[in-house]
Design a protein around this motif. Sequence first.
Motif, PDB file in Angstrom:
ATOM      1  N   ASN A   1      38.033  42.165   5.926  1.00 54.57           N
ATOM      2  CA  ASN A   1      37.247  41.481   5.187  1.00 54.57           C
ATOM      3  C   ASN A   1      36.180  41.233   6.265  1.00 54.57           C
ATOM      4  O   ASN A   1      36.222  40.341   7.354  1.00 54.57           O
ATOM      5  CB  ASN A   1      37.921  40.149   4.929  1.00 54.57           C
ATOM      6  CG  ASN A   1      37.342  39.049   4.228  1.00 54.57           C
ATOM      7  OD1 ASN A   1      35.962  38.868   4.513  1.00 54.57           O
ATOM      8  ND2 ASN A   1      37.690  38.416   3.287  1.00 54.57           N
ATOM      9  N   GLU A   2      35.011  41.770   5.707  1.00 52.95           N
ATOM     10  CA  GLU A   2      33.848  41.668   6.682  1.00 52.95           C
ATOM     11  C   GLU A   2      33.257  40.384   6.837  1.00 52.95           C
ATOM     12  O   GLU A   2      33.144  39.722   7.914  1.00 52.95           O
ATOM     13  CB  GLU A   2      32.696  42.396   5.912  1.00 52.95           C
ATOM     14  CG  GLU A   2      31.578  42.640   6.891  1.00 52.95           C
ATOM     15  CD  GLU A   2      31.931  43.690   7.924  1.00 52.95           C
ATOM     16  OE1 GLU A   2      32.368  44.748   7.711  1.00 52.95           O
ATOM     17  OE2 GLU A   2      31.413  43.408   9.204  1.00 52.95           O
ATOM     18  N   GLU A   3      33.390  39.436   5.784  1.00 55.18           N
ATOM     19  CA  GLU A   3      32.881  38.196   5.882  1.00 55.18           C
ATOM     20  C   GLU A   3      33.762  37.068   6.933  1.00 55.18           C
ATOM     21  O   GLU A   3      33.362  36.330   7.569  1.00 55.18           O
ATOM     22  CB  GLU A   3      32.914  37.399   4.428  1.00 55.18           C
ATOM     23  CG  GLU A   3      32.253  36.344   4.082  1.00 55.18           C
ATOM     24  CD  GLU A   3      32.351  35.898   2.715  1.00 55.18           C
ATOM     25  OE1 GLU A   3      32.680  34.789   2.605  1.00 55.18           O
ATOM     26  OE2 GLU A   3      31.866  36.731   1.780  1.00 55.18           O
ATOM     27  N   ARG A   4      35.200  37.346   6.699  1.00 54.54           N
ATOM     28  CA  ARG A   4      36.107  36.644   7.521  1.00 54.54           C
ATOM     29  C   ARG A   4      36.155  37.132   8.976  1.00 54.54           C
ATOM     30  O   ARG A   4      36.465  36.432   9.846  1.00 54.54           O
ATOM     31  CB  ARG A   4      37.467  36.434   6.995  1.00 54.54           C
ATOM     32  CG  ARG A   4      37.713  35.606   5.753  1.00 54.54           C
ATOM     33  CD  ARG A   4      39.118  35.279   5.291  1.00 54.54           C
ATOM     34  NE  ARG A   4      39.830  36.424   5.194  1.00 54.54           N
ATOM     35  CZ  ARG A   4      41.063  36.398   6.279  1.00 54.54           C
ATOM     36  NH1 ARG A   4      41.434  35.442   6.992  1.00 54.54           N
ATOM     37  NH2 ARG A   4      42.026  37.438   6.049  1.00 54.54           N
TER      38      ARG A   4
ATOM     39  N   ASP B   1      42.470  41.185   5.180  1.00 60.95           N
ATOM     40  CA  ASP B   1      43.253  40.536   4.390  1.00 60.95           C
ATOM     41  C   ASP B   1      44.727  41.286   4.040  1.00 60.95           C
ATOM     42  O   ASP B   1      44.562  42.403   4.289  1.00 60.95           O
ATOM     43  CB  ASP B   1      42.529  40.553   2.856  1.00 60.95           C
ATOM     44  CG  ASP B   1      41.133  39.557   3.105  1.00 60.95           C
ATOM     45  OD1 ASP B   1      41.075  38.825   3.618  1.00 60.95           O
ATOM     46  OD2 ASP B   1      40.045  40.155   2.158  1.00 60.95           O
TER      47      ASP B   1
END
Lengths: 308, 225
Positions: free
Chosen positions: A242-245, A249
């Motif tokens: 998960n690039e954003e987090r 995941d």
Amino acid sequence: MEPATDRSATVEPRDPMPDGYRRTLVRQIAQHAHSEIIGMQPEGEWIARAPSLRRKAILMAKVQDEAGHGLYLYAAAETLGTPREELLDALHTGRQKYSSIFNYPTLTWADVGAIGWLVDGAAIVNQVPLCRCSYGPYARAMVRICKEESFHQRQGFEILHTLSHGTPAQKAMAQDAVDRFWWPSLMMFGPPDADSPNTVQSMAWGIKRFTNDELRQRFVDIAVPQAEALGLTLPDPELRWNEERGHWDFGTPDFAELAEVVAGRGPCNAQRLAHRVRAHEDGAWVREAAAAYAAKRAARTPTREPAA
Amino acid sequence: MTAQRLGWWVSRAPELEEDVALANIGLDQLGQARGLYAVVTDLEGLGRTEDDLAYLRDAPDFRNVLLVERPQADFAVCVVRMLLLAAWQSEVYAVLAAREGPARGVAAKAVKEVAYHLDHAAQWVLRLGDGTELSHERAQAALDAEWPYLPELLEPDPAAAVDPAALRDAVLGRVRPVLDEATLVVPGLPADPPTGGRAGRHTEHLAALLAEMQQVARAHPGAAW
């Protein structure tokens, strides 16, 4: 309680401390000690069948380390006023628990590798923050234990790496072991934060530094690239970066299964506890003999005249 | 054999300190075996490894004495046997460590290790022999069971690197005072004590021990571990 606000100070055995703090620590340290002792069984069963003399020596030393960890931890709990016999009795009668992971069976040699890599790996993620735990004797025991655990984790990784790069049968054995131990390893971090009633208080006391879910995420983030390096897959179709987090995941462990195992209804609970109780009962005559011999010797030693 | 038998005790010892101690002694014994296998495979020059010798031979090819291959699920047997073996090993390794030869390095390290095994065994034989009535009975029964296997360790073998017969008095000199202080009675010997291990004639226990020890290695021929 100072340590909650001043994290550089530790609480020492003679310091005043709230009863709840003492009880929580005894419960946690004892549970940790029991886990080391019960944890000797699933791997200990493979000492006899280790497939090379080198592996036999490494495994025997590892299981010996676990007994040693149990000893330091019982000693740490004793500094809080609870003797080892009392803690062992609580284990033997089921009043205190040990880590759920040891209620899963070790079915092949590869399981010894999977336990080293995943179970010791998860234990390290759980335990490294405990080296900064507010209770001094526990924190200091954990420093030594973590060093040895990290050695065990590398050995487990190396067993799996060798199997994964060996014959097709060896590789299949390694994959099967990882498939079986992956989810139970994630369960080692405990229930999700929403269902972990003790976490908030333990964090306020400086016993715990991170929540169950934070530690679980950290473990997954470490394990995914290692699985890739091993050439093995992890049995979770939901695993993705998960690039954003900035984290991996992953799917949800079967927490109903965890609850069952913790409640004593896992695959090997009865067997592990019976083995432990049998060893203790079979050894009773030996401990009694040692006590009787020590008493006889003390009686034979002439007592010194009191100084005038 | 001794390491294999001691490995069984790990998680089954009478107290945690003893789990640690027996694993430690088993590791020393295993280390000595590996050191000696390295010497042997080097001398024979056939390219065999320690694992070839440990895992790919059958019972009749093993040359161990009968004392060590038999089961020992009784703590009294465990420590009495350890006393006899460690007394003998102390003498053998002392001779090997004192002279030039391929096993000198292994022996020099083993001398120190075995001194601890002997002391550990002696302490337990004293505690059991002079402990409670029950422990005394069990220690005596263990001694009665193990003692007939001692003569095989001391049989003459003039071709051996150390002729065991020459060690007889020294070995008994280490064992007897411990048994006396432990209030145990040294049993008489049968007219024809069991023997044959060094010629490959074993008890039925060895094949079972090897079946367990070798099973994983043999199920994957040629595999590396």
